[in-house]
Design a protein around this motif. Structure first.
Motif, PDB file in Angstrom:
ATOM      1  N   ASP A 147       1.130  -0.974   0.082  1.00 31.86           N
ATOM      2  CA  ASP A 147      -0.018  -0.054  -0.325  1.00 31.86           C
ATOM      3  C   ASP A 147       1.205   1.204  -0.038  1.00 31.86           C
ATOM      4  O   ASP A 147       0.478   2.448   0.494  1.00 31.86           O
ATOM      5  CB  ASP A 147      -1.174   0.385   1.329  1.00 31.86           C
ATOM      6  CG  ASP A 147      -0.160  -0.602   2.756  1.00 31.86           C
ATOM      7  OD1 ASP A 147       0.995  -0.508   2.444  1.00 31.86           O
ATOM      8  OD2 ASP A 147      -0.899   0.387   3.333  1.00 31.86           O
ATOM      9  N   ASP A 148       1.928   1.200   0.319  1.00 33.20           N
ATOM     10  CA  ASP A 148       2.815   2.491  -0.273  1.00 33.20           C
ATOM     11  C   ASP A 148       2.197   3.251  -1.737  1.00 33.20           C
ATOM     12  O   ASP A 148       1.943   2.987  -2.627  1.00 33.20           O
ATOM     13  CB  ASP A 148       4.584   2.506  -0.732  1.00 33.20           C
ATOM     14  CG  ASP A 148       5.002   1.378   0.906  1.00 33.20           C
ATOM     15  OD1 ASP A 148       4.467   1.927   1.987  1.00 33.20           O
ATOM     16  OD2 ASP A 148       6.327   0.967   0.754  1.00 33.20           O
ATOM     17  N   TYR A 149       2.029   4.762  -1.308  1.00 30.16           N
ATOM     18  CA  TYR A 149       1.997   5.626  -2.353  1.00 30.16           C
ATOM     19  C   TYR A 149       2.972   5.760  -3.112  1.00 30.16           C
ATOM     20  O   TYR A 149       2.454   5.917  -4.633  1.00 30.16           O
ATOM     21  CB  TYR A 149       1.905   6.727  -1.438  1.00 30.16           C
ATOM     22  CG  TYR A 149       1.305   7.694  -2.296  1.00 30.16           C
ATOM     23  CD1 TYR A 149      -0.355   8.255  -2.943  1.00 30.16           C
ATOM     24  CD2 TYR A 149       2.228   8.800  -2.139  1.00 30.16           C
ATOM     25  CE1 TYR A 149      -0.492   8.294  -3.753  1.00 30.16           C
ATOM     26  CE2 TYR A 149       1.427  10.045  -3.434  1.00 30.16           C
ATOM     27  CZ  TYR A 149      -0.026   9.929  -4.101  1.00 30.16           C
ATOM     28  OH  TYR A 149       0.418  10.979  -4.849  1.00 30.16           O
ATOM     29  N   ASP A 150       3.631   6.333  -2.471  1.00 29.82           N
ATOM     30  CA  ASP A 150       5.252   5.891  -4.189  1.00 29.82           C
ATOM     31  C   ASP A 150       6.311   4.699  -3.515  1.00 29.82           C
ATOM     32  O   ASP A 150       7.505   5.144  -2.725  1.00 29.82           O
ATOM     33  CB  ASP A 150       6.371   7.431  -3.722  1.00 29.82           C
ATOM     34  CG  ASP A 150       5.133   8.334  -3.756  1.00 29.82           C
ATOM     35  OD1 ASP A 150       5.017   8.923  -5.302  1.00 29.82           O
ATOM     36  OD2 ASP A 150       4.883   9.956  -3.334  1.00 29.82           O
ATOM     37  N   VAL A 151       5.931   4.083  -5.026  1.00 26.59           N
ATOM     38  CA  VAL A 151       7.150   2.596  -4.444  1.00 26.59           C
ATOM     39  C   VAL A 151       8.660   3.289  -4.930  1.00 26.59           C
ATOM     40  O   VAL A 151       9.592   2.265  -4.574  1.00 26.59           O
ATOM     41  CB  VAL A 151       6.207   1.779  -4.924  1.00 26.59           C
ATOM     42  CG1 VAL A 151       5.241   0.965  -4.437  1.00 26.59           C
ATOM     43  CG2 VAL A 151       6.455   1.947  -6.840  1.00 26.59           C
ATOM     44  N   ASP A 152       8.235   3.951  -5.649  1.00 26.43           N
ATOM     45  CA  ASP A 152       9.841   4.726  -5.968  1.00 26.43           C
ATOM     46  C   ASP A 152      10.977   5.401  -5.299  1.00 26.43           C
ATOM     47  O   ASP A 152      11.899   5.854  -5.311  1.00 26.43           O
ATOM     48  CB  ASP A 152       9.595   5.456  -7.867  1.00 26.43           C
ATOM     49  CG  ASP A 152       9.118   6.657  -7.760  1.00 26.43           C
ATOM     50  OD1 ASP A 152       7.829   6.389  -6.489  1.00 26.43           O
ATOM     51  OD2 ASP A 152       8.684   7.082  -8.173  1.00 26.43           O
ATOM     52  N   LEU A 153       9.709   5.952  -4.196  1.00 29.47           N
ATOM     53  CA  LEU A 153      11.138   6.604  -3.072  1.00 29.47           C
ATOM     54  C   LEU A 153      11.716   5.793  -2.027  1.00 29.47           C
ATOM     55  O   LEU A 153      11.249   4.930  -1.693  1.00 29.47           O
ATOM     56  CB  LEU A 153       9.991   8.188  -2.635  1.00 29.47           C
ATOM     57  CG  LEU A 153       9.546   9.470  -3.834  1.00 29.47           C
ATOM     58  CD1 LEU A 153       8.256  10.056  -3.047  1.00 29.47           C
ATOM     59  CD2 LEU A 153      10.648   9.511  -3.668  1.00 29.47           C
ATOM     60  N   CYS A 154      12.799   6.492  -1.457  1.00 27.25           N
ATOM     61  CA  CYS A 154      13.180   5.969  -0.573  1.00 27.25           C
ATOM     62  C   CYS A 154      12.415   6.022   0.578  1.00 27.25           C
ATOM     63  O   CYS A 154      12.215   7.116   1.053  1.00 27.25           O
ATOM     64  CB  CYS A 154      15.161   5.788  -0.238  1.00 27.25           C
ATOM     65  SG  CYS A 154      15.635   5.247  -2.220  1.00 27.25           S
ATOM     66  N   ASN A 155      12.601   4.844   1.749  1.00 25.96           N
ATOM     67  CA  ASN A 155      12.149   5.346   2.926  1.00 25.96           C
ATOM     68  C   ASN A 155      12.232   5.970   3.482  1.00 25.96           C
ATOM     69  O   ASN A 155      12.549   6.698   4.917  1.00 25.96           O
ATOM     70  CB  ASN A 155      10.730   3.733   3.078  1.00 25.96           C
ATOM     71  CG  ASN A 155      10.032   3.595   2.658  1.00 25.96           C
ATOM     72  OD1 ASN A 155       9.081   4.248   2.090  1.00 25.96           O
ATOM     73  ND2 ASN A 155       9.329   2.452   2.110  1.00 25.96           N
TER      74      ASN A 155
END
Length: 1742
Positions: free
Chosen positions: A1060-1068
């Motif tokens: 459910d990550d909104y931005d899968v291409d952004l690093c957490n």
């Protein structure tokens, strides 16, 4: 409406309806007119943050806000005004002292400046004035009037304002000992304002007699003086002031008011100061004060403040005199006022809003309709005021405003270069037009050189312009050089103007305060500091020159030939100014001063891919094929990345292939020199091909032009060549002709030899040269390579530049940082050494991050400071120790030293950079320390000889590499990089710097002020692209090597993602790629900004910690419960509880519940209804609760981060509380050493805190003592642990006996008091914080006494716990814990059951407060209750209690209690014949044992499966599966005591199955375990297993009684009787086994042929089973009665059912009812022989 008008609404009507307001702040900040404007635009009338006007208007004066911005520039308007010029002294010293304190000083400086200036501005605004301009440490304020008749009263008003300012700010003491003073001059008269600018930026300049007069008046002032100009003094009320005339006899100094302020009668209201005394101004736009609106007051001439009034629109002629044409004057009828009274004055001229309407009889109450007001609003909206005001505000400020960021983030101490320019203008020229022309020159030239025009003045020092280099967004690594070049260019251009008599410019470099100063309602971006003052002094003391100080000269790195030393002069306020130099340029900017690309001696490092691409294109160029034109390339990279070095290598490769190379390096000043690059390329191309610049004299060139009749059109080349060919009048020129000429000439020049064009810093290519390059790239034999910065490629400077970059034949190569493996070789090349220290390599890797220029600057700085020494290698071991040497091929020089110096001699003009850098890395023979033996003693250098030695770099003696600071130049480079970012990106980087090297992205989004999540995420992507951030989860080890080999994309992310990550291409989780960038970004933050961000970070971390804390019982961390006791008490209604101090005596009919069960041996039943709420509370918990240890381990890193940020936020008190909670968490893991270290830190902090109340708080001290007690216990010091825990109790008023003889008397005393308290009718008392802390302390004491085995004090502590919770509304956990502890020690079953009843009643009413550990305690109590009920024979209650306990254990995943309650629940289900529930239970247990390695759980599972088989129910597991498990389980000999019962139980179940099947041999093997695991434990499970053993013996007796001798039978019967007696004795305590005993006794009597006794025992078994609810035993006895006495044959049902069918157990149909086994009477003949053998072995075993 006339054509010439100012946007001045003077007579707006007062609205009858009150405007909608949300708060006082909104009412003050959002005027009515802006609300109407927003309504017209379809926006909310009261915006909170989004209003553009609300954000912009404080940055400009009202004169600008209300000006007509649609007029063509320049234009001038005049006003009748009173001016006040305030000059502040002490700012320079203040900036220097605060600047010395670095970051903390910046914050204090900002607060001091804004406090002081804010006080002055507040007085100005409150007295109806407006700040016209901030001029560093001076303020020019204005009061507008409608006509001259109002000047007198306004002068008095301004004079009062000045006296108030002197009263408050005349001697302002600061916290660092600097006293700020102010002097003020006042003038009255005409003032004009000239608006200058263009569509990018605008300024306004004040002129006129009033401006001159206020300047003169200020010059008469001294610190603390107020001086009025002659005209102002003439207009003022002399009698009101104590004054003195100055020596000139015209200016007057005002000392004070002559008379005290007294109340003014109604008849005196028309006095000159009545309005000021009566009216209280608050800065509210459009607010009604004393019955007069600000709008109407302005129309009367009352309100002079153009900021505090609503936006007015009126005819310019009404309040100002236009300096444009005279035609406007005829359109207006001048109506002079008839009275000088401000109260009765009317507007001098009709306004736009008033035209066509009648005059108003009452001032302030105009009768203008709403429709006309809407027309005004429409006019304002069409003018797009917000867009116009943006033109007057600096770009750095706009960036912050656009991103909704606090302006405080602009305040900083910053290294800038200040350019102060003063002009002496010719008064004969049109001043307005002349100022615009000067502005054009200053703005264009400063923009070209990355400067920022900050302010334009026409007071104090005449016509003055202030340009700043190095502001945010304008930072450049060559700011000093740009400032000098720009200054010289501006002077040169302005000297050529007839209207400018002289131009004087002062240039200085250094730290200055840069930020927004002033008042919240009126402020400006200003630059204040010593260097600003010095630039102004240089400008005034060295007329008609461009002058600079020594630092500017040094940092500019311009040729010294361009500087001349000037004589020193004494300048006001400055000491030790040093050498002053004049900057002059020897040549003009033209094509001939374009420098060549520098030469480099050493090989190129680490650019293999770029070189490979270049060599391929060179091969195409040499081949000269029509189909293979080379691609042209742009090398893109940041400053210092190595572009120039790469271009030099390209040139070297091309020269080897005999290619003609045209190379040059452009500078910033070439950007606006038309055809600069094209001129250079074309002329060099001609000369290198053997042609002269006179094309008409070259026959070969003319011959190629003649066929096309182009020889007569050579004038088309004038712009490109700089030639002066005459253009024939008859010629029709086209661009195609020029293109054809260029193509023919260049083709001729390249036919013998192809040409490589190399241009460094192509971002400085002028617009016309880009057009030339577009044509050049299409020509055969030309290969173009440019280098440029990324910004110029992303945003091309011109249309032609964009065409060239986007062309299909042009490729862009992004040049990244140098691989760190080449750093040692790069350092050796820069210093011309063969080895460097290993520590230096590590430093360069960490600090430079592969940027060659940064590496060079770091080495330069260390060498100049003698931290790094270059010396000769003598071959000694000490010299080679701890050094690293790159490969020899990387240090092999391309040129020999002799040939290289020849090249430098020929191109000395072009090698300035190389000479400066290389000279810094030379061994100076005369100054070398080795000549004096300095290094000799350290083993670095031995005696010098004549042999040629290699050079090495070593650190100076006593220099620790870790202590070397980052040089200022590197910080400036990083700041320049930060400034080049967008405002949102800058803010993200600064916030991330506060968090540290590594940070989670969501934390940044949390602490960002006014963050827009979508915008922030775009910025994160951008910051990763440009190499600021990287993923923090990049693999290490072999995986990292593989990634580096294959190339790692800058946006690569390795963070674990959720679906459910909104931005899968952004690093957490991200981290800085450069530690130095993080440190620099952190250091430029102000102290207040840091504190704010650290506090926000703590808030975020606290939220993160709370998510984990909520899953940890609060009492384990000594925390307060989430909900206060007061709220809990309010939630429980008074009528819901009895007026009883017995906890649990809720309003429920317990007596009635128990009355029906009084005959049950003292058992007190808890009904199912009372248990349901608890079970419901359990079901609402999360499944899979983590273990406390796992949660604590997750919590500890968060505590460490919280501590770090709290320390940075200087919050010592909260640090102590956080550390104590941290220590409580660590001690849970039994880490005594770490906890002791934490408490040591707490002790240090407690000593530093001055607050005695805090440091002596008993609750805090008690907590520390308790933790120390636990440390002592885990360290093995039991005596110390008891002392500390007892000490904690004493601090809280808990006293326990020291001597053993006093323990029991005190215990009896507490028992009596507890009984009395429980029976007391007094109402409950509320619990306090002390009660909570006492509960924590008693809990720890109970734990310690329990662990140490001190039973006497253990019971006393349990009583003290009960005393604390009895009669109080305490936290539920302490109630549960107290009851649980006292019940563990209670020896009386009746009292214990009564306490259980009370506790469950409490928990039923407060079940939502139960914590997991409370539920564990309740589950343990449920288990105990279930055991008690089961022992008492109450199977239904036992089933209910065991079900509750099992539900709790299942949800909490508590295996310990589950292991105890599972057998009880299972047997309750079996005995009550709940087949379906038992099946569900077994399936649940099966799924658990599949994933569990607990063998006891597995054993019980297979025991229950066997029990189901033996009872004739549908089997869950086959007998073979049970046999396999039992075989493996019983073979292990490591059984502990608590496993004896399940081992015995399982063995007897298997043996019984074999015996029932007649397999006596196998049965004997399993029966043998009965002796091995015989136990003396008296429990239901042990007796049940014993009953199975007796059943086996009875079956054997039945089988063997026919053939066995009487002696043998008697022996067997004896053993049976013994076990039956044992079972009977057990039934005295475990009455629920009585039916089985009677049943077995009946069978034994039957086998002994005592039929009457058998029937009697069978009847008793049925009766007892009925009473207990033992349905299984009841049904079994009934079947035996039918089989034994009614002779019904039921013996084969069980055998036939338990036979394994062909399809297996899973395919056997589920029976409708159980097929119970019937104990036989006559054995089968086939089994007699086997039973004899079994009997003999049975006797032997006994």
């Amino acid at each position: 409406m006339t054509e010439n008008w100012d946007l001045n609404i003077t007579s707006l009507p007062e609205m009858s309806a009150k405007p909608y307001v949300k708060s006082d702040e909104d009412r003050k900040g959002t005027p009515k007119i802006l609300q109407l404007i927003r309504q017209a635009q379809g926006l909310a009338p009261n915006p909170e943050e989004e209003s553009a006007l609300k954000k912009l208007t404080p940055h400009v004066p009202g004169i600008v806000t209300f000006a007509n911005h649609s007029r063509a520039l320049p234009w001038t308007t005049s006003y009748t005004t009173v001016l006040m010029f305030a000059d502040i002294s002490g700012f320079t010293a203040l900036c220097e002292k605060y600047g010395a304190k670095q970051n903390a000083g910046i914050d204090q400086l900002t607060k001091t400046l804004n406090a002081y200036l804010g006080e002055i501005v507040e007085n100005i605004i409150s007295s109806e004035g407006d700040v016209l301009k901030f001029a560093g440490d001076a303020i020019l304020s204005v009061w507008r009037v409608n006509d001259e008749t109002e000047l007198g009263s306004t002068v008095d008003q301004v004079t009062k304002c000045c006296l108030n300012i002197q009263n408050k700010c005349g001697a302002w003491e600061t916290d660092i000992g600097v006293t700020l003073t102010v002097k003020m001059g006042v003038s009255a008269g005409e003032m004009s304002v000239t608006f200058l600018g263009n569509n990018e930026f605008r300024v306004y300049v004040e002129l006129g007699p009033a401006v001159c007069d206020v300047n003169v008046a200020e010059h008469f002032c001294e610190a603390g003086h107020i001086v009025l100009s002659p005209r102002a003094w003439e207009l003022s009320s002399h009698s009101l002031y104590n004054h003195e005339l100055l020596p000139d006899g015209q200016h007057a100094r005002i000392k004070s008011f002559r008379m005290p302020r007294t109340a003014v009668s109604e008849t005196q209201r028309d006095g000159p100061l009545w309005f000021m005394r009566k009216r209280k101004m608050s800065g509210d736009w459009g607010k009604t004060v004393t019955g007069i609106t600000a709008a109407s007051a302005f129309s009367e001439g009352v309100s002079k403040s153009l900021f505090t009034t609503p936006i007015p629109i009126n005819n310019e002629a009404s309040t100002s005199k236009s300096c444009d044409d005279e035609s406007d004057k005829g359109d207006i009828k001048h109506t002079p006022t008839t009275s000088s009274s401000r109260r009765n004055s009317e507007p001098a001229h009709p306004t736009i809003a008033e035209e066509g309407s009648e005059n108003h009889t009452r001032p302030g109450k105009p009768k203008l309709g709403l429709s006309k007001l809407r027309n005004v609003v429409k006019t304002v909206r069409e003018m797009r005021l917000d867009e116009s005001l943006r033109l007057y505000i600096l770009h750095p400020v706009l960036k912050k405003l656009d991103d909704n960021q606090p302006l405080e983030y602009l305040s900083e101490m910053r290294n800038v270069t200040v350019v102060f320019m003063n002009l002496v203008l010719d008064e004969k020229h049109d001043v307005t037009k002349l100022l615009q022309e000067v502005f054009d020159v200053v703005y264009v030239q400063s923009k070209v050189m990355h400067g920022c025009l900050n302010k334009a003045f026409f007071f104090d020092k005449g016509c003055t312009f202030l340009v700043i280099f190095g502001l945010p967004g304008y930072k450049h690594e060559r700011d000093c050089a740009h400032a000098l070049i720009c200054s010289h260019k501006m002077k040169k251009l302005l000297d050529q103007h007839d209207g400018v008599k002289s131009v004087s410019i002062g240039v200085t470099t250094g730290g200055a305060f840069c930020g927004v100063v002033g008042h919240k309602n009126r402020h400006e971006y200003s630059v204040i500091g010593r260097k600003v003052n010095m630039a102004a002094r240089l400008m005034m003391h060295y007329p008609n020159k461009v002058t600079c100080e020594e630092r500017t000269f040094q940092q500019s790195r311009l040729p010294s030939i361009n500087f001349r030393v000037l004589g020193a002069k004494r300048m006001k306020g400055l000491q030790n100014v040093g050498i002053i130099k004049e900057y002059v340029e020897s040549t003009d900017s033209s094509a001939r001063d374009v420098a060549k690309i520098p030469y480099f001696q050493f090989p190129l490092l680490g650019r293999e891919q770029e070189v490979e691409v270049f060599e391929l294109e060179l091969q195409r160029l040499v081949n000269q094929r029509e189909e293979e034109f080379p691609n042209h390339y742009i090398i893109s990279g940041a400053s210092g990345i190595g572009k120039t070095r790469l271009l030099d290598h390209f040139i070297h490769l091309a020269e080897k292939k005999d290619i003609n190379v045209i190379s040059c390096a452009l500078r910033l000043q070439h950007l606006h020199v038309h055809n600069c690059l094209s001129n250079y390329i074309f002329l060099v191309l001609l000369s290198s091909s053997g042609f002269s610049h006179r094309i008409e004299d070259e026959p070969e060139l003319i011959s190629v032009l003649s066929p096309y009749a182009l020889e007569s059109k050579l004038h088309l080349l004038n712009d490109i060549m700089g030639s002066k060919y005459q253009r024939p009048n008859s010629e029709n020129d086209t661009e195609e002709d020029l293109r054809k000429i260029l193509n023919l000439i260049i083709e001729k020049c390249t036919e013998k030899q192809p040409v490589l064009v190399v241009v460094d810093d192509a971002q400085n290519v002028d617009d016309l040269s880009w057009k030339f390059l577009c044509e050049l790239r299409k020509m055969k034999g030309i290969f173009i390579v440019l280098s440029s910065r990324p910004a110029a490629i992303e945003k091309p400077t011109s249309e032609d530049a964009g065409k060239y970059i986007e062309s299909s034949s042009v490729r862009v190569l992004d040049l990244g940082v140098l691989d760190t493996q080449y750093i040692p070789a790069l350092a050796c090349q820069l210093m011309d050494v063969v080895r460097i220290p290993c520590e230096l390599e590590v430093m360069l890797r960490e600090r430079t991050q592969g940027v060659p220029y940064w590496c060079e600057q770091l080495l330069l700085d260390m060498t100049e400071k003698n931290q790094l020494i270059i010396t000769y290698d003598d071959g000694s071991t000490a010299m080679r120790q701890n050094t690293i040497a790159p490969k020899a091929a990387q240090l092999e020089k391309v040129f020999s030293d002799h040939s290289f110096h020849d090249i430098l001699d020929e191109n000395d003009n072009d090698q300035i950079e190389y000479n400066r850098v290389s000279s810094s890395f030379k061994v100076k023979e005369d100054e070398n320390p080795m000549e004096h033996g300095v290094l000799l003693g350290f083993g670095y250098i031995h005696q010098k000889d004549n042999k040629q030695k290699e050079k090495v770099a070593v650190f100076s003696p006593h220099i620790n590499p870790q202590d070397i600071e980052v040089p200022l130049i590197m910080k400036e480079l990083i700041i320049a990089r930060l400034d080049s970012m967008r405002a949102s990106e800058q803010l993200i980087v600064k916030c991330a710097a506060v968090l540290g090297q590594t940070f989670p992205r969501d934390m940044i989004e949390y602490i960002l002020p006014k963050v827009q999540r979508v915008k922030a995420r775009k910025s994160f992507r951008r910051l990763k692209q440009i190499g600021i951030f990287e993923c923090a989860n990049i693999p290490t080890g072999r995986a990292a090597i593989l990634l580096q080999t294959n190339g790692l994309h800058p946006e690569a992310c390795f963070c674990p993602k959720k679906e459910d990550d909104y931005d899968v291409d952004l690093c957490n989780v991200m981290r800085f790629k450069n530690n130095l960038l993080q440190q620099t970004a952190y250091n430029i933050l102000m102290e207040s900004q840091r504190l704010d961000l650290h506090n926000k970070t703590v808030e975020y971390l606290e939220n993160q910690a709370n998510e984990i804390r909520n899953r940890i019982p609060y009492y384990l961390l000594y925390r307060k419960p989430k909900e206060s006791l007061e709220k809990k008490q309010v939630r429980v209604s008074p009528g819901a509880m009895r007026r009883s101090n017995k906890i649990g005596d809720t309003k429920m009919n317990v007596e009635n519940e128990n009355s029906s069960r009084k005959n049950r041996r003292g058992a007190v039943c808890v009904s199912r209804e009372d248990i349901d709420p608890l079970i419901k509370a359990v079901c609402q918990l999360d499944n899979g609760q983590q273990k406390i240890d796992e949660l604590v381990k997750r919590l500890i890193p968060i505590y460490e981060d919280i501590e770090r940020h709290m320390r940075a936020a200087k919050d010592s008190k909260h640090i102590v509380d956080n550390l104590l909670e941290y220590a409580a968490a660590v001690i849970l893991l039994k880490n005594a050493e770490k906890t002791r270290e934490i408490l040591g830190t707490v002790d240090e902090l407690m000593k530093e805190i001055d607050d005695k109340t805090f440091s002596s708080d008993v609750f805090r001290l008690s907590k520390i003592a308790r933790i120390r007690g636990k440390i002592a216990y885990h360290s093995g010091d039991l005596e110390g642990a008891q002392w500390w825990l007892s000490h904690a109790g004493k601090l809280l008023g808990i006293h326990q006996p020291v001597r053993a003889c006093w323990i029991w008397p005190i215990t009896i005393k507490y028992m009596i008091r507890l009984r009395a308290l429980r029976n007391s009718p007094m109402a409950r008392r509320p619990a306090t914080l002390k009660t909570l802390e006492q509960g924590y302390c008693l809990s720890d004491l109970y734990w310690f006494y329990s662990a140490s085995g001190n039973s006497s004090l253990l019971f006393l502590t349990a009583l003290q716990q009960m005393m604390k919770v009895t009669g109080r509304t305490c936290h539920l956990h302490q109630v549960v814990e107290s009851y649980a502890n006292i019940m563990k020690l209670c020896k009386f079953e009746g009292t214990k059951m009564k306490l259980e009843t009370e506790l469950f009643a409490i928990c039923s009413s407060r079940h939502d407060e139960l914590s997991p550990s409370d539920l564990v305690m309740l589950a343990s109590m449920y288990t105990d209750m279930a055991t008690s009920y089961l022992n008492a024979g109450d199977l239904q209650s036992a089933l209910s209690s065991s079900t509750g306990a099992y539900e709790v254990c299942d949800k909490l995943n508590n295996q310990d209690i589950g292991l105890v309650v599972s057998p009880i629940l299972a047997l309750c289900l079996v005995l009550t014949c709940r087949k379906d529930q038992f099946s569900v239970y077994l399936q649940k247990l099966r799924s658990f044992v599949c994933y569990s390695d607990g063998r006891i759980h597995r054993a019980w599972y297979y025991i229950f499966c066997m029990e189901r088989i033996l009872n004739g129910d549908y089997p869950v597991q086959s007998f073979q599966c049970c046999l396999d498990f039992a075989t493996n389980y019983l073979r292990s000999c490591d059984a502990v005591t608590n496993e004896y019962v399940p081992r015995l139980f399982l063995a007897m179940e298997i043996a019984l199955w074999f015996c029932r099947k007649g397999q006596w041999d196998a049965g004997q093997v399993w029966f043998g375990y009965s002796e091995m695991y015989d136990t003396t434990i008296v429990s239901f499970l042990a007796l049940y297993a014993l009953s199975r053993k007796i059943e086996i013996m009875l079956l054997s007796l039945n089988t063997s009684r026919v053939t066995m001798s009487n002696k043998g039978l008697e022996a067997l019967k004896k053993h049976i009787v013994m076990d039956l007696k044992k079972l009977k004795r057990g039934c005295r305590k475990i009455s629920s086994m009585l039916p089985r005993y009677c049943h077995l006794k009946a069978y034994f009597c039957l086998l002994n042929r005592s039929h009457c006794q058998s029937k009697w025992h069978l009847l008793k078994a049925r009766k007892t089973a009925t009473q207990h609810g033992n349905i299984l035993e009841l049904r079994w006895t009934e079947r035996h009665k039918m089989a034994w006495f009614k002779k019904m044959d039921l013996s084969e049902q069980w055998n036939s059912f338990t036979e394994v069918p062909q399809g297996g157990w899973n395919h056997q149909p589920r029976p409708a009812e159980s097929h119970m086994y019937i104990w036989p009477i006559v054995p089968k003949a086939s089994n007699r022989e086997k039973s004899l053998l079994f009997y003999s072995e049975l006797i032997a075993s006994h």
